[in-house]
Design a protein around this motif. Structure first.
Motif, mmCIF file in Angstrom:
data_model
loop_
_atom_site.group_PDB
_atom_site.id
_atom_site.type_symbol
_atom_site.label_atom_id
_atom_site.label_comp_id
_atom_site.label_asym_id
_atom_site.label_seq_id
_atom_site.Cartn_x
_atom_site.Cartn_y
_atom_site.Cartn_z
ATOM 1 N N ALA A 480 0.724 -1.046 -0.071
ATOM 2 C CA ALA A 480 0.119 -0.036 0.253
ATOM 3 C C ALA A 480 0.922 1.165 0.169
ATOM 4 O O ALA A 480 1.874 1.272 0.783
ATOM 5 C CB ALA A 480 -1.080 0.218 1.107
ATOM 6 N N ASN A 482 1.749 5.766 -1.927
ATOM 7 C CA ASN A 482 1.249 6.848 -2.925
ATOM 8 C C ASN A 482 1.882 6.353 -4.184
ATOM 9 O O ASN A 482 3.044 5.807 -4.271
ATOM 10 C CB ASN A 482 1.941 7.870 -2.243
ATOM 11 C CG ASN A 482 0.950 8.359 -1.075
ATOM 12 O OD1 ASN A 482 -0.003 8.106 -0.992
ATOM 13 N ND2 ASN A 482 1.849 8.900 -0.209
ATOM 14 N N TYR A 503 -8.516 2.348 -9.920
ATOM 15 C CA TYR A 503 -7.366 1.917 -8.801
ATOM 16 C C TYR A 503 -8.226 1.622 -7.606
ATOM 17 O O TYR A 503 -9.513 1.696 -7.582
ATOM 18 C CB TYR A 503 -6.525 3.034 -8.478
ATOM 19 C CG TYR A 503 -7.042 4.623 -8.092
ATOM 20 C CD1 TYR A 503 -7.106 4.601 -6.876
ATOM 21 C CD2 TYR A 503 -7.378 5.175 -9.265
ATOM 22 C CE1 TYR A 503 -7.946 6.055 -6.546
ATOM 23 C CE2 TYR A 503 -7.910 6.388 -9.090
ATOM 24 C CZ TYR A 503 -8.278 6.892 -7.607
ATOM 25 O OH TYR A 503 -8.710 8.019 -7.452
ATOM 26 N N THR A 504 -7.659 1.182 -6.352
ATOM 27 C CA THR A 504 -8.560 0.843 -5.237
ATOM 28 C C THR A 504 -7.878 1.606 -4.136
ATOM 29 O O THR A 504 -6.732 1.244 -3.819
ATOM 30 C CB THR A 504 -8.610 -0.596 -5.028
ATOM 31 O OG1 THR A 504 -9.174 -1.046 -6.069
ATOM 32 C CG2 THR A 504 -9.387 -0.988 -3.900
ATOM 33 N N ASP A 505 -8.554 2.425 -3.215
ATOM 34 C CA ASP A 505 -7.814 2.659 -2.038
ATOM 35 C C ASP A 505 -8.757 2.149 -0.819
ATOM 36 O O ASP A 505 -9.350 1.289 -0.961
ATOM 37 C CB ASP A 505 -8.061 4.477 -2.026
ATOM 38 C CG ASP A 505 -9.487 5.058 -2.193
ATOM 39 O OD1 ASP A 505 -10.393 4.267 -1.804
ATOM 40 O OD2 ASP A 505 -9.548 6.022 -2.537
ATOM 41 N N GLN A 510 -11.921 2.815 -7.311
ATOM 42 C CA GLN A 510 -12.286 4.270 -7.809
ATOM 43 C C GLN A 510 -11.977 4.295 -9.367
ATOM 44 O O GLN A 510 -11.029 3.490 -9.842
ATOM 45 C CB GLN A 510 -11.165 5.327 -6.926
ATOM 46 C CG GLN A 510 -11.342 4.975 -5.454
ATOM 47 C CD GLN A 510 -12.801 5.661 -4.643
ATOM 48 O OE1 GLN A 510 -13.408 6.506 -5.704
ATOM 49 N NE2 GLN A 510 -13.191 5.009 -3.821
ATOM 50 N N ILE A 532 -2.210 9.438 -6.595
ATOM 51 C CA ILE A 532 -3.216 8.408 -5.930
ATOM 52 C C ILE A 532 -2.955 7.638 -4.708
ATOM 53 O O ILE A 532 -1.605 7.529 -4.695
ATOM 54 C CB ILE A 532 -4.027 7.545 -6.799
ATOM 55 C CG1 ILE A 532 -2.836 6.335 -7.568
ATOM 56 C CG2 ILE A 532 -4.857 7.957 -7.856
ATOM 57 C CD1 ILE A 532 -3.390 5.406 -8.244
ATOM 58 N N ASN A 533 -3.753 7.062 -3.950
ATOM 59 C CA ASN A 533 -3.057 6.182 -2.854
ATOM 60 C C ASN A 533 -3.753 4.832 -3.274
ATOM 61 O O ASN A 533 -5.012 4.786 -3.421
ATOM 62 C CB ASN A 533 -3.528 6.465 -1.424
ATOM 63 C CG ASN A 533 -3.155 5.796 -0.348
ATOM 64 O OD1 ASN A 533 -3.945 4.922 -0.138
ATOM 65 N ND2 ASN A 533 -1.795 5.953 0.152
ATOM 66 N N ASN A 534 -3.243 3.883 -3.139
ATOM 67 C CA ASN A 534 -3.505 2.426 -3.613
ATOM 68 C C ASN A 534 -3.275 1.464 -2.682
ATOM 69 O O ASN A 534 -2.161 1.463 -1.846
ATOM 70 C CB ASN A 534 -2.940 2.070 -4.958
ATOM 71 C CG ASN A 534 -3.633 1.009 -5.587
ATOM 72 O OD1 ASN A 534 -4.630 1.506 -6.271
ATOM 73 N ND2 ASN A 534 -3.347 -0.255 -5.736
ATOM 74 N N THR A 535 -4.216 0.593 -2.328
ATOM 75 C CA THR A 535 -4.042 -0.489 -1.529
ATOM 76 C C THR A 535 -3.162 -1.597 -2.021
ATOM 77 O O THR A 535 -2.812 -1.858 -3.372
ATOM 78 C CB THR A 535 -5.410 -1.100 -1.007
ATOM 79 O OG1 THR A 535 -5.995 -1.682 -2.300
ATOM 80 C CG2 THR A 535 -6.301 -0.193 -0.016
#
Length: 561
Positions: A480, A482, A503-505, A510, A532-535
């Motif tokens: 996880a 940025n 993507y997925t946060d 999203q 973005i921030n992604n898991t």
């Protein structure tokens, strides 16, 4: 009697009674004929007790189910291979097709399932059995336990399309299996096959009658025909093997595509068979498993004859032979006078020699003494290692040189004594820098994970379909964090473009559009970067759709920041 008594008339006499008279009485000594066994083909019941000697001259004993028998089949009819100890109750051996039931007309043979000792189906813990195996157990008479027993497989044979050895009466039925000339000459020239069989699917399966044939213990006057509805039946068939074998035995015939299953086959000498058996009849056992000819896995300390030195064949090499062969190929000579450097090289086929040289010989690297190990290769090359002994700067050092058309100079093999860490660093600095391939653990005390890094990239991706959602770049994150998505478009003709990133946060899936139904003329375009921030373990995807095929080239990068 009016004038006196008439003469006596005899109604029963030797003339009309006794042996040969033909008189047929209702009973003899109060017993009917059903209370006696006939001389011809008596059928006894209960417990028959005999005293004295039993002599059968020129007489055959048929279908005696409790006569001691040994299975002639090398796998004991378990379809587990010939290497199995026949007295073993459970086994991890896989299904093995035996040569004695080889498909004859292009058919195939495979496992139909295994009877498992202490199986789960009937209260155990060692696994479930197939429905085919359970149906066999259900057909067996007086089976006291379906949970425990000696393990075995059933064989499933599918008849091929060949037409060799047709049945003499039933059309389109051909020999199902061959025993490959299995040698089985029995007592009285007879051999008996006993087995369970069923037609799982198809038209019918025929068991031909040779000499004697029994179905479920009842003697048959002709061949037996089984259909799928007959289920499992027990067959016992006796053949005349005057020549020592019957390649077609046990004479099973089927039509193309018929699926026949066999279980627990037994081959016994003579005509007695084994009755209606419900478990494997073992072959003879010596208390150990014979090693197979192919790839035996021996244990313990096996021994073998020691070959003479110089033997070069495929026979087994013992440790004694190995030691003697190494000694014979080596020359260990303690020389009073060291050899001259110009002495010719004695070449051995991969030979090894050791020479002990004294101080002051003049041809060692430091003039000292030590051991020279020479390894000679058959093409004329040689390698020499010189290990010094004694005191001084070169004590316990090693040197090496090579011989081909002549000896190279001695080169000293470095150690941590005469080559320090500072020496190593100085050497590295002569070759480091860009393009050197040097892979350091850290840069200025920081690992690569401390820097932003390009996770995925694509260059000049061609959008080949019009009005179709196309993935130009995809990356699945390993942690996880940025990320920044950078996109560059090269447009070759006017077209309408929609470009978005999925993507997925922590909130879930999203989607962010970088371009939505925007018309582009021919040219190059750098889109605004997306942060973005992604898991962890989820995808970041750059997707695009354009109105005209082959007009947009996408270059993109996903960068961890």
């Amino acid at each position: 009697m009016s004038n006196g008594w008439t003469a006596w008339v005899e109604f029963m006499s030797t003339a009309n009674g006794g042996p040969g008279s033909g008189f047929n009485a209702d009973m003899v000594d109060g017993k009917h004929s059903s209370d006696f066994a006939p001389v011809a083909s008596p059928n006894f019941s209960g417990t028959v007790t005999m005293t004295g000697d039993i002599i059968m001259a020129q007489t055959n004993l048929w279908n005696a189910g409790n006569v001691s028998a040994i299975n002639l089949l090398p796998d004991s009819g378990r379809f587990m291979g010939n290497d199995q100890e026949p007295l073993a109750q459970a086994s991890n051996a896989p299904f093995t097709a035996p040569s004695t039931f080889a498909p004859y007309n292009g058919g195939t043979i495979a496992s139909g399932g295994k009877f498992i000792h202490d199986n789960t189906d009937f209260g155990g813990t060692r696994g479930n059995m197939t429905s085919d195996v359970i149906s066999l157990l259900s057909a067996m008479p007086s089976n006291p336990s379906r949970r425990y027993g000696v393990e075995f497989y059933i064989a499933t044979i599918t008849q091929g399309t060949g037409t060799n050895v047709p049945h003499p009466t039933v059309s389109s039925a051909y020999l199902l299996t061959s025993n490959n000339g299995f040698s089985m000459g029995g007592s009285g020239k007879y051999v008996t096959w006993s087995f369970w069989i069923r037609l799982k699917s198809g038209t019918n399966v025929i068991i031909d009658k040779k000499l004697k044939l029994y179905k479920n213990g009842v003697e048959m006057s002709s061949y037996v025909t089984l259909g799928p509805s007959d289920g499992w039946v027990h067959i016992q068939t006796t053949s005349d093997v005057s020549i020592g074998y019957d390649n077609a035995a046990p004479a099973i015939f089927a039509k193309a595509g018929d699926v026949v299953q066999l279980a627990l086959p037994v081959v016994s000498l003579g005509g007695t068979g084994v009755g209606i058996h419900t478990s494997p009849i073992p072959r003879a056992s010596l208390g150990y498993v014979a090693a197979p000819l192919a790839s035996p896995a021996l244990t313990g300390t096996p021994t073998a004859p020691t070959a003479t030195v110089g033997t070069n064949t495929t026979q087994i090499a013992t440790t004694a032979f190995t030691v003697q062969e190494i000694i014979s190929r080596s020359r260990a000579n303690i020389l009073a006078t060291p050899p001259a450097e110009s002495d010719p090289i004695t070449v051995y086929p991969s030979g090894l020699s050791m020479t002990f040289v004294g101080a002051g010989s003049g041809w060692t690297p430091n003039g000292g003494y030590g051991t020279v190990i020479t390894y000679n290769v058959s093409d004329g090359r040689s390698f020499q290692w010189f290990m010094t002994h004694g005191s001084g700067a070169d004590k316990s050092s090693s040197w090496i040189r090579v011989y081909y058309t002549g000896w190279s100079a001695w080169a000293k093999m470095i150690t941590d004594v005469d080559y320090t860490a500072a020496d190593v660093l100085a050497k590295i600095k002569t070759v480091h820098g860009p393009g050197s391939g040097l892979n350091a653990d850290m840069v200025d005390g920081k690992h690569a994970s401390d820097f932003a890094g390009k996770a995925a990239s694509v260059s000049e991706f061609n959008v080949s379909a019009a009005d179709t959602s196309t993935t130009a770049l995809s990356y699945v994150t390993t942690a996880a964090g940025n990320y920044q998505v950078l996109v560059y478009l090269r447009v070759t003709a006017t077209t309408t473009v929609t470009l978005w990133v999925t993507y997925t946060d922590v909130s879930g899936a999203q989607q962010t559009n970088l371009v939505t139904n925007q018309s582009f003329t021919a040219g190059s375009y750098s889109l605004l970067p997306l942060f973005i921030n992604n898991t962890s373990g989820t995808g970041i995807n750059v997707r695009i759709s354009c109105s005209n095929a082959n007009t947009v080239k996408v270059s993109a990068s996903i960068v961890g920041v």
